[in-house]
Design a protein around this motif. Structure first.
Motif, short mmCIF file in Angstrom:
data_model
loop_
_atom_site.label_atom_id
_atom_site.label_comp_id
_atom_site.label_asym_id
_atom_site.label_seq_id
_atom_site.Cartn_x
_atom_site.Cartn_y
_atom_site.Cartn_z
N ILE A 1 -22.99 34.61 -28.39
CA ILE A 1 -24.29 35.27 -28.28
C ILE A 1 -24.04 36.76 -28.36
N GLN A 2 -24.10 37.30 -29.57
CA GLN A 2 -23.91 38.74 -29.76
C GLN A 2 -25.28 39.40 -29.69
N LEU A 3 -25.44 40.30 -28.70
CA LEU A 3 -26.75 40.89 -28.44
C LEU A 3 -26.82 42.30 -29.01
N PRO A 4 -28.01 42.73 -29.41
CA PRO A 4 -28.16 44.08 -29.97
C PRO A 4 -27.90 45.15 -28.90
N ALA A 5 -27.57 46.35 -29.36
CA ALA A 5 -27.26 47.44 -28.44
C ALA A 5 -28.46 47.82 -27.57
N SER A 6 -29.65 47.46 -28.00
CA SER A 6 -30.85 47.76 -27.21
C SER A 6 -31.10 46.75 -26.09
N PHE A 7 -30.33 45.67 -26.06
CA PHE A 7 -30.49 44.63 -25.04
C PHE A 7 -29.75 45.09 -23.80
N GLY A 8 -30.50 45.60 -22.80
CA GLY A 8 -29.88 46.27 -21.66
C GLY A 8 -30.08 45.54 -20.35
N PRO A 9 -29.77 46.20 -19.25
CA PRO A 9 -29.88 45.58 -17.93
C PRO A 9 -31.26 45.02 -17.63
N GLY A 10 -32.31 45.65 -18.14
CA GLY A 10 -33.65 45.14 -17.90
C GLY A 10 -33.93 43.81 -18.56
N ASP A 11 -33.06 43.42 -19.52
CA ASP A 11 -33.24 42.15 -20.24
C ASP A 11 -32.44 41.01 -19.63
N LEU A 12 -31.73 41.25 -18.54
CA LEU A 12 -30.87 40.21 -17.98
C LEU A 12 -31.65 38.96 -17.53
N PRO A 13 -32.86 39.07 -17.00
CA PRO A 13 -33.59 37.84 -16.68
C PRO A 13 -33.82 36.96 -17.91
N THR A 14 -34.02 37.58 -19.06
CA THR A 14 -34.20 36.81 -20.30
C THR A 14 -32.92 36.08 -20.65
N LEU A 15 -31.77 36.76 -20.51
CA LEU A 15 -30.48 36.12 -20.79
C LEU A 15 -30.24 34.97 -19.82
N ALA A 16 -30.54 35.17 -18.54
CA ALA A 16 -30.34 34.11 -17.55
C ALA A 16 -31.20 32.89 -17.88
#
Length: 286
Positions: free
Chosen positions: A111-126
């Motif tokens: 799962i290679q994520l874009p550089a804009s995918f930051g700490p605020g997106d962690l709930p989405t990853l979880a």
């Protein structure tokens, strides 16, 4: 005890007739590469999901213990950014999992994520990791600077991945950026590759490392010495690592991957030996 090593691809023009036989039909190219390396990155799946028939051909060519690290499709990771809609029946994720099923447990998913995918997106990853099929291993590559510079963000991501039994994939570009580029391929790599701190901590039994050196093989080998030490330690701990060796031009990547394996084996002599590559040319009588 086994170390898996590999490259960014299994077919490359400059290898043909020099490292692997040429010509080879598509259904034989992975088989030839697999005598050099026992793992490969599947970058092409980011751009297009293969047909199930193609995945069946890959499975037939690969030895039993061969490892694929397949990148999730761009519509899943970059366009829809792991949102719940990627799980729609008939959507890109469903099509991807259906296609790669023949590879079975040989496939780990990247799962290679874009550089804009930051700490605020962690709930989405979880949420994403909680819903994907659990018969695969997952490895996540992040490129947002906060995960490397902010200890709190780093700890949150580590905790999330550890709970999901997913690995954090480092892409080590330090050697690439140590000195100014000296080849066209290095200059191009400088415009494209991320420039982030080196990360060396494993979270699971199956650590994955992506390392890019220089077009000079000796520079590349000198730069990976810390990874050889770390990989040897992982093996002694009972982990099963996979290390991918890149260079900007990738001309000698299979040779270098095997050299990395040799470097680790000099530290861990009980490590299994890689098989001998098939000759690029048929033997002659004289």
């Amino acid at each position: 005890m086994k170390l898996h090593v590999g490259c960014a691809m299994w077919t490359y023009a400059s290898w043909q007739g020099r490292l692997v036989p040429h010509p080879l039909p598509p259904r034989e190219r992975l088989r030839a590469y697999a005598t050099w390396c026992n793992a490969v990155e599947g970058n092409t799946t980011f751009y297009a999901t293969p047909s199930r028939e193609t995945a069946e051909s890959w499975a037939a060519q690969a030895p039993e213990d061969f490892r694929f690290l397949l990148k999730l499709p761009k519509p899943v990771t970059h366009e829809r950014r792991l949102s719940a809609e990627v799980f729609t029946a008939g959507g890109p994720l469903h099509v991807f999992f259906t296609a790669i099923e023949p590879l079975g447990r040989n496939a780990a998913l990247w799962i290679q994520l874009p550089a804009s995918f930051g700490p605020g997106d962690l709930p989405t990853l979880a949420a994403f990791l909680s819903r994907v099929p659990q018969n695969y291993r997952y490895a996540v590559e992040v490129r947002h600077p906060a995960f490397f510079e902010d200890p709190a963000a780093e700890q949150r991501l580590e905790k999330l991945l550890t709970e999901a039994d997913a690995e954090w994939v480092p892409f080590d570009t330090q050697v690439l950026y140590e000195t100014p580029p000296s080849t066209d391929a290095e200059r191009e790599a400088w415009t494209k590759k991320p420039r982030l701190p080196r990360r060396t901590r494993a979270l699971t039994r199956f650590p994955v490392v992506r390392y890019i050196g220089r077009d000079d093989s000796e520079q590349t080998a000198e730069g990976w010495q810390p990874w050889a030490d770390i990989t040897a330690d992982w093996l002694r701990e009972g982990r099963s690592p996979t290390v991918f060796i890149h260079t900007p031009d990738n001309d000698e990547a299979p040779v270098l991957a095997r050299r990395f394996h040799d470097d680790v084996r000099s530290r861990v002599p009980e490590l299994d030996v890689l098989p001998e590559p098939i000759p690029a040319e048929p033997p002659t009588l004289f």
